[in-house]
Design a protein around this motif. Structure first.
Motif, PDB file in Angstrom:
ATOM      1  N   ASP A  91       0.872  -1.170   0.000  1.00  0.00           N
ATOM      2  CA  ASP A  91       0.000   0.000   0.000  1.00  0.00           C
ATOM      3  C   ASP A  91       0.911   1.223   0.000  1.00  0.00           C
ATOM      4  OD1 ASP A  91      -1.819   2.168   0.839  1.00  0.00           O
ATOM      5  OD2 ASP A  91      -3.220   0.562   1.337  1.00  0.00           O
ATOM      6  N   ASP A  92       0.581   2.232  -0.796  1.00  0.00           N
ATOM      7  CA  ASP A  92       1.435   3.429  -0.864  1.00  0.00           C
ATOM      8  C   ASP A  92       0.869   4.600  -0.079  1.00  0.00           C
ATOM      9  OD1 ASP A  92      -0.711   4.065  -2.499  1.00  0.00           O
ATOM     10  OD2 ASP A  92       0.512   5.081  -4.005  1.00  0.00           O
ATOM     11  N   ASP A  93      -0.189   4.367   0.682  1.00  0.00           N
ATOM     12  CA  ASP A  93      -0.901   5.463   1.343  1.00  0.00           C
ATOM     13  C   ASP A  93      -0.495   5.573   2.814  1.00  0.00           C
ATOM     14  OD1 ASP A  93      -2.614   7.580   1.528  1.00  0.00           O
ATOM     15  OD2 ASP A  93      -4.462   6.397   1.441  1.00  0.00           O
ATOM     16  N   GLU A  94      -0.842   6.728   3.414  1.00  0.00           N
ATOM     17  CA  GLU A  94      -0.628   6.950   4.835  1.00  0.00           C
ATOM     18  C   GLU A  94      -1.972   7.001   5.555  1.00  0.00           C
ATOM     19  OE1 GLU A  94       1.094   9.062   2.532  1.00  0.00           O
ATOM     20  OE2 GLU A  94       2.716   7.586   2.692  1.00  0.00           O
ATOM     21  N   VAL A  95      -1.951   6.729   6.842  1.00  0.00           N
ATOM     22  CA  VAL A  95      -3.172   6.732   7.642  1.00  0.00           C
ATOM     23  C   VAL A  95      -3.685   8.158   7.788  1.00  0.00           C
ATOM     24  CG1 VAL A  95      -4.208   6.138   9.866  1.00  0.00           C
ATOM     25  CG2 VAL A  95      -2.390   4.691   8.909  1.00  0.00           C
ATOM     26  N   ASP A  96      -4.980   8.326   7.566  1.00  0.00           N
ATOM     27  CA  ASP A  96      -5.654   9.621   7.685  1.00  0.00           C
ATOM     28  C   ASP A  96      -6.795   9.468   8.689  1.00  0.00           C
ATOM     29  OD1 ASP A  96      -8.117  11.403   6.524  1.00  0.00           O
ATOM     30  OD2 ASP A  96      -6.203  12.401   6.185  1.00  0.00           O
ATOM     31  N   SER A  97      -7.156  10.549   9.348  1.00  0.00           N
ATOM     32  CA  SER A  97      -8.236  10.462  10.342  1.00  0.00           C
ATOM     33  C   SER A  97      -9.541   9.988   9.723  1.00  0.00           C
ATOM     34  CB  SER A  97      -8.446  11.818  11.018  1.00  0.00           C
ATOM     35  OG  SER A  97      -8.842  12.803  10.072  1.00  0.00           O
ATOM     36  N   GLY A  98      -9.752  10.312   8.430  1.00  0.00           N
ATOM     37  CA  GLY A  98     -10.964   9.863   7.753  1.00  0.00           C
ATOM     38  C   GLY A  98     -10.988   8.374   7.470  1.00  0.00           C
ATOM     39  N   ASN A  99      -9.871   7.682   7.699  1.00  0.00           N
ATOM     40  CA  ASN A  99      -9.817   6.232   7.485  1.00  0.00           C
ATOM     41  C   ASN A  99     -10.378   5.452   8.671  1.00  0.00           C
ATOM     42  OD1 ASN A  99      -6.459   6.620   6.172  1.00  0.00           O
ATOM     43  ND2 ASN A  99      -8.391   6.703   5.045  1.00  0.00           N
ATOM     44  N   LEU A 100     -10.332   6.047   9.860  1.00  0.00           N
ATOM     45  CA  LEU A 100     -10.460   5.255  11.079  1.00  0.00           C
ATOM     46  C   LEU A 100     -11.860   4.704  11.319  1.00  0.00           C
ATOM     47  CD1 LEU A 100      -8.188   7.337  13.484  1.00  0.00           C
ATOM     48  CD2 LEU A 100      -7.583   5.417  11.997  1.00  0.00           C
ATOM     49  N   HIS A 101     -12.882   5.250  10.672  1.00  0.00           N
ATOM     50  CA  HIS A 101     -14.226   4.724  10.918  1.00  0.00           C
ATOM     51  C   HIS A 101     -14.428   3.361  10.277  1.00  0.00           C
ATOM     52  CE1 HIS A 101     -15.588   5.462   6.805  1.00  0.00           C
ATOM     53  NE2 HIS A 101     -16.788   5.034   7.130  1.00  0.00           N
ATOM     54  N   ARG A 102     -13.514   2.952   9.414  1.00  0.00           N
ATOM     55  CA  ARG A 102     -13.672   1.659   8.743  1.00  0.00           C
ATOM     56  C   ARG A 102     -12.374   0.837   8.691  1.00  0.00           C
ATOM     57  NH1 ARG A 102     -12.744   5.700   5.439  1.00  0.00           N
ATOM     58  NH2 ARG A 102     -11.486   5.476   3.557  1.00  0.00           N
ATOM     59  N   SER A 107      -4.994   3.145  14.154  1.00  0.00           N
ATOM     60  CA  SER A 107      -5.456   3.879  15.328  1.00  0.00           C
ATOM     61  C   SER A 107      -5.009   5.337  15.224  1.00  0.00           C
ATOM     62  CB  SER A 107      -4.890   3.246  16.599  1.00  0.00           C
ATOM     63  OG  SER A 107      -3.468   3.275  16.575  1.00  0.00           O
ATOM     64  N   VAL A 108      -5.482   6.145  16.146  1.00  0.00           N
ATOM     65  CA  VAL A 108      -5.165   7.570  16.112  1.00  0.00           C
ATOM     66  C   VAL A 108      -3.655   7.830  16.133  1.00  0.00           C
ATOM     67  CG1 VAL A 108      -5.392   9.744  17.386  1.00  0.00           C
ATOM     68  CG2 VAL A 108      -7.392   8.272  17.074  1.00  0.00           C
ATOM     69  N   PRO A 109      -2.869   7.131  16.964  1.00  0.00           N
ATOM     70  CA  PRO A 109      -1.421   7.396  16.944  1.00  0.00           C
ATOM     71  C   PRO A 109      -0.758   7.094  15.607  1.00  0.00           C
ATOM     72  CG  PRO A 109      -2.037   6.252  18.958  1.00  0.00           C
ATOM     73  CD  PRO A 109      -3.231   6.225  18.059  1.00  0.00           C
ATOM     74  N   ALA A 110      -1.413   6.318  14.740  1.00  0.00           N
ATOM     75  CA  ALA A 110      -0.818   5.965  13.445  1.00  0.00           C
ATOM     76  C   ALA A 110      -1.079   7.000  12.364  1.00  0.00           C
ATOM     77  CB  ALA A 110      -1.354   4.605  12.983  1.00  0.00           C
ATOM     78  N   ILE A 111      -1.869   8.029  12.644  1.00  0.00           N
ATOM     79  CA  ILE A 111      -2.189   9.035  11.622  1.00  0.00           C
ATOM     80  C   ILE A 111      -0.905   9.664  11.088  1.00  0.00           C
ATOM     81  CG2 ILE A 111      -3.263  11.296  11.244  1.00  0.00           C
ATOM     82  CD1 ILE A 111      -5.467  10.442  13.179  1.00  0.00           C
ATOM     83  N   GLY A 112      -0.802   9.701   9.774  1.00  0.00           N
ATOM     84  CA  GLY A 112       0.379  10.248   9.117  1.00  0.00           C
ATOM     85  C   GLY A 112       1.445   9.220   8.806  1.00  0.00           C
ATOM     86  N   ARG A 113       1.323   8.025   9.347  1.00  0.00           N
ATOM     87  CA  ARG A 113       2.313   6.976   9.101  1.00  0.00           C
ATOM     88  C   ARG A 113       1.864   6.104   7.933  1.00  0.00           C
ATOM     89  NH1 ARG A 113       3.224   3.217  13.680  1.00  0.00           N
ATOM     90  NH2 ARG A 113       5.014   2.662  12.386  1.00  0.00           N
ATOM     91  N   ARG A 122       0.384  -3.792  14.203  1.00  0.00           N
ATOM     92  CA  ARG A 122      -0.831  -4.357  14.799  1.00  0.00           C
ATOM     93  C   ARG A 122      -0.845  -5.873  14.670  1.00  0.00           C
ATOM     94  NH1 ARG A 122      -3.805  -6.276  17.562  1.00  0.00           N
ATOM     95  NH2 ARG A 122      -6.066  -6.070  17.720  1.00  0.00           N
ATOM     96  N   LEU A 123      -0.421  -6.407  13.537  1.00  0.00           N
ATOM     97  CA  LEU A 123      -0.415  -7.855  13.336  1.00  0.00           C
ATOM     98  C   LEU A 123       0.637  -8.534  14.208  1.00  0.00           C
ATOM     99  CD1 LEU A 123      -0.955  -8.144   9.483  1.00  0.00           C
ATOM    100  CD2 LEU A 123      -2.644  -8.108  11.325  1.00  0.00           C
ATOM    101  N   ALA A 124       1.732  -7.844  14.480  1.00  0.00           N
ATOM    102  CA  ALA A 124       2.749  -8.403  15.371  1.00  0.00           C
ATOM    103  C   ALA A 124       2.191  -8.585  16.784  1.00  0.00           C
ATOM    104  CB  ALA A 124       3.978  -7.505  15.395  1.00  0.00           C
TER     105      ALA A 124
END
Length: 419
Positions: A91-102, A107-113, A122-124
Motif C-alpha cells: 500500500d502506498d498510502d498513509e493513515v488519515d483520520s478519515g480512514n479510522l471509521h472503517r 489507530s489515532v497514533p498511526a495518523i500520518g504513518r 498491529r499484526l505483530a
C-alpha cells in the motif's frame, strides 16, 4: 472502490445445481503444530473443515494482500489471526483520520504513518508467529510480477479500477487465484477469480465479468460517494474466509460465483459467472505502470486546466483591482459539499450539468455572464468531464481546477477539512 453499474462481461445467471464446487487444497501442510499453536488455534482444530491438517496448510501459506485500507484491514487481521504463515501487504498510502471509521487495523497514533507499517505493528501484536512483509509502494506493471513470486494466492483489497485490473491481469498470467471484493456505500460484490484452476473448474477472471474498467470519473470512489464502515468488516471477513477455504481445500469457494450484497436492505444474492469465450486471454502486461489499465475519457482530454495557486492569484487580483473574477462551479455531491467547499461557488451536481447548461437563463448561464467558469470536484476528474460538457454546450473559456479541492486545500486553504 465504488461498484460498476452492473456486470458487463460473460454470461451471468442465478446460481443453480447441486455441484459441490469443492477444490483441492492450494497449499501443502507444514510439519506438526506446536503445543502453543494447538492452544491458539484450538477452535479451528475442532472443525472438520479445517482441523489439524488445514491449520498446518494455513501455516505453510503465503498470501499477497493488496491494500491496507477498508477491505485490507479486516483481511489482514483475520488472515493473521487464522495463522497464515506469511503475509505480504502492499500500500502506498498513509493513515488519515478519515480512514479510522472503517480501517480498524489502524489507530489515532498511526495518523500520518504508512498504512503498511501501522498494519505490520498491529499484526505483530495480534499474531506474533506470523511473518508480515510490509511494502510501502504503489503496485504497477513493472513490479507486480516479481512481487507475486512465491505467493499462493492474492487478496485484492485495492480501491481503484486500474489496480484491480492490473492485479487480475498479472494473476491471470501467473495462474494465481485472486479473492476479489469491492464496496460502495452500503453495497458490495465478492468473487474468486482463477485463470488456471484445477479441473473440472472453469477458469474465470475479472475480465470475464467486467471486460474493461469504466472511464475515470464515471463511477464515484468511496471518498466521493461514502461507505459505511461495517460493510468493510463484513466483506473483508468474507474475503479472508475465501482465502482460508482455498488454502485448506474446504467448503465451496466462490470461484465462478459473484455475491451481491446490500447491507442497508439486508439482501444477499449469488449469481454464476461463466468464462467469456470471445475474450482474448491476457498474456502480458503493457508497459507504463498501472495507468496502462485505465480507460481515458476522450471528451475530457483536452479541457484547459488551472492550478490552485494560479486560480487563487487570479481571484486575488480581481478582488483588488475590480477585474472580472473567475466563477467557481462545484460539481460534487451534496455530502461532499457539506464537508468542504471553496467559497463562493455555484453548486451544480455533475449528473445535472448537461440539463442545467441547456437553459441559458439557468444558474450556469447566469454564472457565465459574471465571469469565466472554473469547474472543480474532489480531484479534477469529474470537473474535467463537466468542463467538456459545458464547452460542448457552447460555454467559452471553461477550465477545470487541476487536482480539485484536494489541491486547493493543500496549496491555498489548509483550513478546509480533507475527506
Amino acid at each position: 472502490m465504488a461498484l460498476p453499474r452492473r456486470p458487463a462481461g460473460g454470461p451471468v445467471s442465478p446460481v443453480g445445481g447441486d455441484g459441490s464446487g469443492a477444490l483441492p487444497p492450494l497449499v501443502a501442510p507444514a510439519p506438526s503444530l506446536t503445543a502453543e499453536e494447538r492452544a491458539r488455534y484450538s477452535r479451528h482444530l475442532l472443525l472438520d473443515a479445517v482441523g489439524d491438517e488445514g491449520q498446518r496448510r494455513l501455516r505453510a501459506a503465503s498470501v499477497f494482500v493488496v491494500g491496507a485500507g477498508g477491505l485490507g484491514a479486516p483481511v489482514l487481521m483475520y488472515l493473521a489471526a487464522a495463522g497464515v504463515g506469511r503475509i505480504t501487504v502492499i500500500d502506498d498510502d498513509e493513515v488519515d483520520s478519515g480512514n479510522l471509521h472503517r480501517q480498524v487495523i489502524h489507530s489515532v497514533p498511526a495518523i500520518g504513518r504508512p498504512k503498511v507499517e501501522s498494519a505490520r505493528e498491529r499484526l505483530a501484536e495480534l499474531a506474533p508467529g506470523v511473518r508480515v512483509e510490509a511494502i510501502h509502494a504503489r503496485l504497477d506493471a513493472l513490479n507486480i510480477g516479481a512481487l507475486l513470486e512465491g505467493h499462493h494466492l492474492v487478496v485484492d483489497g485495492s480501491d481503484n479500477f486500474s489496480t484491480r485490473y492490473l492485479v487480475s491481469d498479472a494473476c491471470e498470467i501467473a495462474g494465481i487465484p485472486v479473492v476479489w471484493g469491492t464496496i460502495d456505500r452500503f453495497r458490495a460484490q465478492l468473487a474468486v477469480f482463477w485463470s488456471r484452476p484445477p479441473a473440472p473448474a472453469d477458469p474465470v477472471t475479472l475480465r470475464d465479468l467486467y471486460p474493461a474498467p469504466p472511464p475515470p470519473g464515471s463511477v464515484p470512489s468511496c471518498a466521493e460517494a461514502g461507505v459505511v464502515g461495517a460493510l468493510c468488516g463484513t466483506v473483508g471477513s468474507m474475503m479472508a474466509m475465501e482465502a482460508v477455504k482455498l488454502i485448506a481445500g474446504s467448503g465451496r469457494p466462490l470461484l465462478g460465483r459473484l455475491v451481491l450484497m446490500d447491507l442497508l436492505e439486508t439482501t444477499h444474492r449469488t449469481v454464476t459467472i461463466r468464462p467469456d469465450p470471445s475474450r482474448t486471454p491476457v498474456t502480458s502486461l503493457p508497459e507504463g505502470g498501472d495507468e496502462s489499465c485505465e480507460v481515458r475519457s476522450p471528451d475530457a482530454q483536452d479541457v484547459p486546466t488551472v492550478s490552485a495557486a494560479d486560480l487563487a492569484a487570479e481571484l486575488a487580483v480581481a478582488g483588488s483591482s475590480g477585474a472580472v473574477a473567475p466563477v467557481l462551479v462545484d460539481v460534487r455531491g451534496a455530502g461532499e459539499r457539506s464537508i468542504a467547499a471553496i467559497d463562493p461557488s455555484v453548486w451544480v451536481p455533475l449528473d445535472t450539468v448537461a440539463e442545467v447548461a441547456s437553459d441559458p437563463t439557468g444558474v450556469l448561464g447566469r454564472a457565465a455572464a459574471r465571469g469565466p467558469l472554473v469547474v472543480y470536484c474532489k480531484s479534477g476528474v469529474r470537473s474535467a468531464r463537466a468542463a467538456a460538457t459545458l464547452t460542448g454546450a457552447g460555454f467559452a473559456g471553461v477550465r477545470s481546477l487541476e487536482g480539485g479541492i484536494e489541491a486547493w486545500t493543500r496549496d491555498v486553504d489548509p483550513s478546509l477539512p480533507g475527506y
